[in-house]
Design an enzyme around this catalytic site. Structure first.
Site, mmCIF file in Angstrom:
data_model
loop_
_atom_site.group_PDB
_atom_site.id
_atom_site.type_symbol
_atom_site.label_atom_id
_atom_site.label_comp_id
_atom_site.label_asym_id
_atom_site.label_seq_id
_atom_site.Cartn_x
_atom_site.Cartn_y
_atom_site.Cartn_z
ATOM 1 N N HIS A 11 52.611 55.720 49.385
ATOM 2 C CA HIS A 11 51.870 56.953 49.070
ATOM 3 C C HIS A 11 51.332 57.550 50.359
ATOM 4 C CE1 HIS A 11 48.635 54.056 49.321
ATOM 5 N NE2 HIS A 11 49.187 53.377 48.335
ATOM 6 N N ASN A 301 37.094 51.747 54.533
ATOM 7 C CA ASN A 301 35.890 51.191 53.921
ATOM 8 C C ASN A 301 34.759 51.211 54.951
ATOM 9 O OD1 ASN A 301 33.880 49.224 53.035
ATOM 10 N ND2 ASN A 301 35.331 48.763 51.411
#
Ligand SMILES: [Fe+2]
Length: 558
Positions: A11, A301
């Protein structure tokens, strides 16, 4: 030498163009086809190329397909064949995957209208990630850690980079994939598999103690090692049942949030921080340099990133603005450049502003065809700052679009951080998203240290990748951007990297005494806007008060 980089294997489909080692364009396909992440990550579609992103790269540089000397693709099917084990997932899926990967060269040749032969290169996925972080970092040498869902078969890899050479020194194969773990839990918590950022936001509201024991049976961290138990990553038929047995029934999409959901997210974040730090200590021992580069989707993150920065294991830390799969189009092109040309590629060039830009004439044409009337501002930065200070939501559309998942001041929605209600107003009027998700502050570089506990400075501070604490004495002044735990996902804005955005915040500072604005991506539940027409469409259907494009602006009343 012109090298076109392509990512389409999973993706974040994207394309990038290097000319003589200089990065001249990079863009994600989702911004053109308006499908989030470009496409679903399926076994049967790696041959679906980011066609419009590729065309954009060529057009930007004024090149035709004939001018492309090499094409670099960020996945190596031979390596996958060699390392794949049939007990990991259904071999029939694997065959479909290889069938489609086998069509990538043909699809590229068809798109470019020419044969490529030896000019097409498959580059190892994690090597592409590593290069996408190392060369833009500007470091002469660095330890490079890649952590994502999966490369060919690895979920994490350690590399040593020196001069022009990036060498993998160790890999952690499937199932040791933190990226997959986040995909699985994001799905379990009722989000899409790609919504790790929502899970991260939810984690701030939970208590990690509640499910710590359960996570210890899935993810094991030692001082310099980590591992993930087989069977939880959604690739086997019983993995869902295993999750339900440990955590109870999953949350349905749109279902109510219970404290349990936040507790699960909090324990996942805690386990992730521990595993990431184990890898950081491991690579420090194996590659004892001062510099660390991070890549892979897990490098988005910001809580784990902040833990790495604060640990001080490495003096310098760099993360590119697109550490996820989109960045591998850049990295693959850099690897091929190094292999084919003795001259090193450009170092230390890490701007995220690599996408399409539009002239004033384009902007005026879009406004006219929408049947709207715009006004011209002598000082868009000053006028926009005034509106923000008056409590308005301002869309700020300027210059080249950002590469990477964050809007960094060229396709941004801006608001006043002093007003606690702005969070709810933004969520309800524009973003239509979950209440718990925090908004980010953008701060003038000159004032960053007075407002946030930035710690050691990094070029990546400008890419919204860390979550430092807000200084206690400033907390009451910017309530709209503070997480529950007193941190904020800050973008530091320098005049050098983004002069127009810096000017706007300077005016806001002059008017209010606060060198900070709320910055969230200019979109409403779809990819970030790309063109002036996209911008106008989103402006009209949402509660945005004003839209600035170049020196023209529209207001909700116009
Ligand atoms: Fe990746």
């Amino acid at each position: 030498m012109n090298v076109l980089g392509i990512n389409s294997v999973y993706h974040e489909s994207s394309a990038a163009l290097l000319i003589d080692g200089k990065l001249v364009a990079a863009v994600e396909e989702e911004r053109f086809n308006r499908i989030k992440h470009g496409k679903e990550a399926n076994f049967d579609n790696p041959h679906q190329l980011p066609e419009r992103a590729i065309r954009f790269c060529l057009k930007t540089a004024g090149l035709t397909p004939r001018d492309i000397h090499h094409v670099a693709f960020s996945f190596d099917p031979k390596r996958r064949r060699k390392q794949y084990r049939p007990d990991w997932w259904d071999p029939r899926f694997e065959e479909t995957f290889h069938l489609r990967i086998g069509q990538v060269v043909g699809a590229t040749e068809e798109l470019l209208g020419r044969s490529l032969g030896q000019r097409f290169h498959f580059v190892s996925h994690h090597l592409a990630h590593a290069a996408s972080a190392y060369f833009p970092s500007g470091f002469d040498r660095a330890a490079v850690l890649t952590i994502d869902g999966i490369g060919e078969t690895a979920g994490a890899s350690l590399a040593k980079a020196e001069g022009q050479r990036v060498k993998e020194i160790e890999i952690f194969d499937y199932p040791h994939s933190m990226g997959f773990l986040w995909e699985v839990f994001s799905g379990y918590l009722g989000f899409s598999h790609y919504d790790a950022s929502k899970t991260m936001g939810l984690a701030a509201y939970g208590n990690p103690d509640v499910f710590r024991g359960q996570f210890q049976s899935i993810i094991r961290s030692e001082r310099e090692n980590f591992g993930i138990a087989q069977g939880f990553l959604g690739m086997t038929p019983d993995s869902h049942d295993k999750l339900v047995a440990l955590f109870g029934p999953p949350r349905d999409e749109g279902g109510e949030f219970q404290p349990r959901h936040a507790d699960i997210a909090a324990a996942l974040q805690e386990a992730t921080d521990a595993a990431v730090m184990a890898l950081v200590r491991r690579i420090k021992r194996l590659v004892p340099f001062d510099n660390l580069c991070l890549a892979g989707g897990v490098a988005l993150n910001c809580v784990a990133n902040e833990a790495i920065k604060k640990s001080g294991e490495f003096a310098n830390l760099f993360i590119p603005p697109a550490p996820h799969d989109a960045g591998t189009s850049i990295g693959a092109a850099l690897i091929v450049h190094c292999a084919k040309q003795k001259k090193p590629p450009q170092r230390g060039y890490s701007t995220p502003y690599l996408g399409p830009s539009f002239t004033r004439r384009d902007v005026l044409a879009a406004i006219k065809s929408a049947g709207l009337k715009a006004r011209r501002s002598k000082s868009p930065a000053r006028d926009a700052a005034k509106m923000i200070a008056d409590g308005k939501i301002v869309a700020w559309f300027q210059g080249r679009m950002e590469f990477g998942p964050r809007a960094l001041g060229n396709r941004s929605l801006l608001a006043d951080p002093r007003r606690p209600e702005m969070r709810d107003i933004l969520n309800q009027k524009v973003k239509h998203r979950e209440d718990f998700r925090p908004f980010a502050p953008s701060v003038m570089a000159e004032h960053a240290d007075q407002w946030f506990e930035i710690g050691a400075h990094s070029a990546s501070d400008e890419f919204m990748l860390f979550a430092p604490r807000v200084k206690p004495e400033q907390r009451d002044r910017i309530p709209a951007v503070i997480h529950k735990d007193g941190t904020a996902r800050v973008q530091v804005v320098s005049r050098a990297l983004n002069p127009r955005f810096h000017e706007l915040i300077s005016h806001f500072h002059a008017q209010t005494g606060v060198p900070v604005v709320v910055n969230t991506s200019f979109n409403d539940s779809e990819p970030i806007v790309c063109t002036p027409t996209d911008a106008i469409v989103t402006f009209r259907k949402s509660g945005i008060d004003a839209l600035f494009m170049d020196d023209m602006y529209l207001t909700a009343e116009s």
